[in-house]
Design an enzyme around this catalytic site. Structure first.
Site, PDB file in Angstrom:
ATOM      1  N   GLY A 194      75.647  30.260  37.661  1.00  0.00           N
ATOM      2  CA  GLY A 194      76.665  30.894  36.834  1.00  0.00           C
ATOM      3  C   GLY A 194      76.076  32.079  36.105  1.00  0.00           C
ATOM      4  CB  CYS A 195      76.921  33.472  32.810  1.00  0.00           C
ATOM      5  SG  CYS A 195      76.308  34.642  31.592  1.00  0.00           S
ATOM      6  CG  PHE A 196      72.069  36.817  34.476  1.00  0.00           C
ATOM      7  CD1 PHE A 196      72.698  37.327  33.364  1.00  0.00           C
ATOM      8  CD2 PHE A 196      71.802  37.689  35.516  1.00  0.00           C
ATOM      9  CE1 PHE A 196      73.045  38.659  33.258  1.00  0.00           C
ATOM     10  CE2 PHE A 196      72.141  39.036  35.433  1.00  0.00           C
ATOM     11  CZ  PHE A 196      72.764  39.519  34.292  1.00  0.00           C
TER      12      PHE A 196
END
Length: 188
Positions: free
Chosen positions: A21-23
């Site tokens: 997902g979002c880093f």
């Protein structure tokens, strides 16, 4: 100990690359682990050379938001890292983590060598057999290709922006859950 000390002492650090997902979220978790020496957000798994955040966010480059990190296998095992990875994101949603939707948010383990590939396949098999998740695991296991480092403003994002709404609503609860479940793996 820091990275320079490890290099001087000739420690053999290993590299791992995960997309969950979002880093910003994955970076915040993995920065807290003992034995993890550096964490760099970036992009891999796509076809565009030198992609920008804006390009990757459009979903047209094929890249996933990833973290690339170096770790000391004498302090933390690759297996431990995989366990943290699977416990801190939803490996059952295709191209989505929460409200983040698109191929750039897919769940992928990008392996650097055959051992990492085998360990990743083994944990997926074990979690599947244990029915650890209500839905099937869709995490891909792919060879690591070209890694592109993200822009500087993404680095240490949570630490620099912990008061921002996204950090408070998404990252802070994830970190609290992580700290409770993996207290023995957290750096002091």
């Amino acid at each position: 100990m820091d990275l320079c000390y490890d290099v001087l002492m000739n420690k053999q650090l290993q590299t791992a690359v995960f997309a969950g997902g979002c880093f910003w979220c994955t970076e915040a978790v993995f920065l807290k682990l003992r034995g993890v020496k550096s964490v760099v957000p970036g992009y891999t798994g796509g076809q565009t050379q030198n992609p920008t955040y804006e390009q990757v966010s459009s979903g047209t480059t094929g890249h996933a938001e990833v973290i690339k990190f170096e770790f000391d296998p004498e302090q933390i095992s690759y297996r431990d890292l995989l366990e943290v990875f699977f416990a801190t994101h939803d490996p059952t949603t295709l191209n989505q983590q929460g409200n983040d939707i698109g191929t750039q948010y897919r769940s992928v383990i990008f392996y650097a060598n055959e051992s990492q590939k085998q360990q990743a396949e083994k944990i997926v098999s074990e979690l599947t057999e244990q029915k650890a998740f209500a839905n099937p695991i869709v995490t891909a296991i792919e060879p690591l290709g070209q890694f592109y480092e993200a822009e500087d403003y993404h680095k240490n994002y949570y630490e620099r922006n912990s008061g921002a709404p996204y950090c408070q609503v998404v990252i802070a609860p994830k970190l609290a859950k992580f700290k409770q479940k993996f207290a023995s793996l957290i750096a002091e």
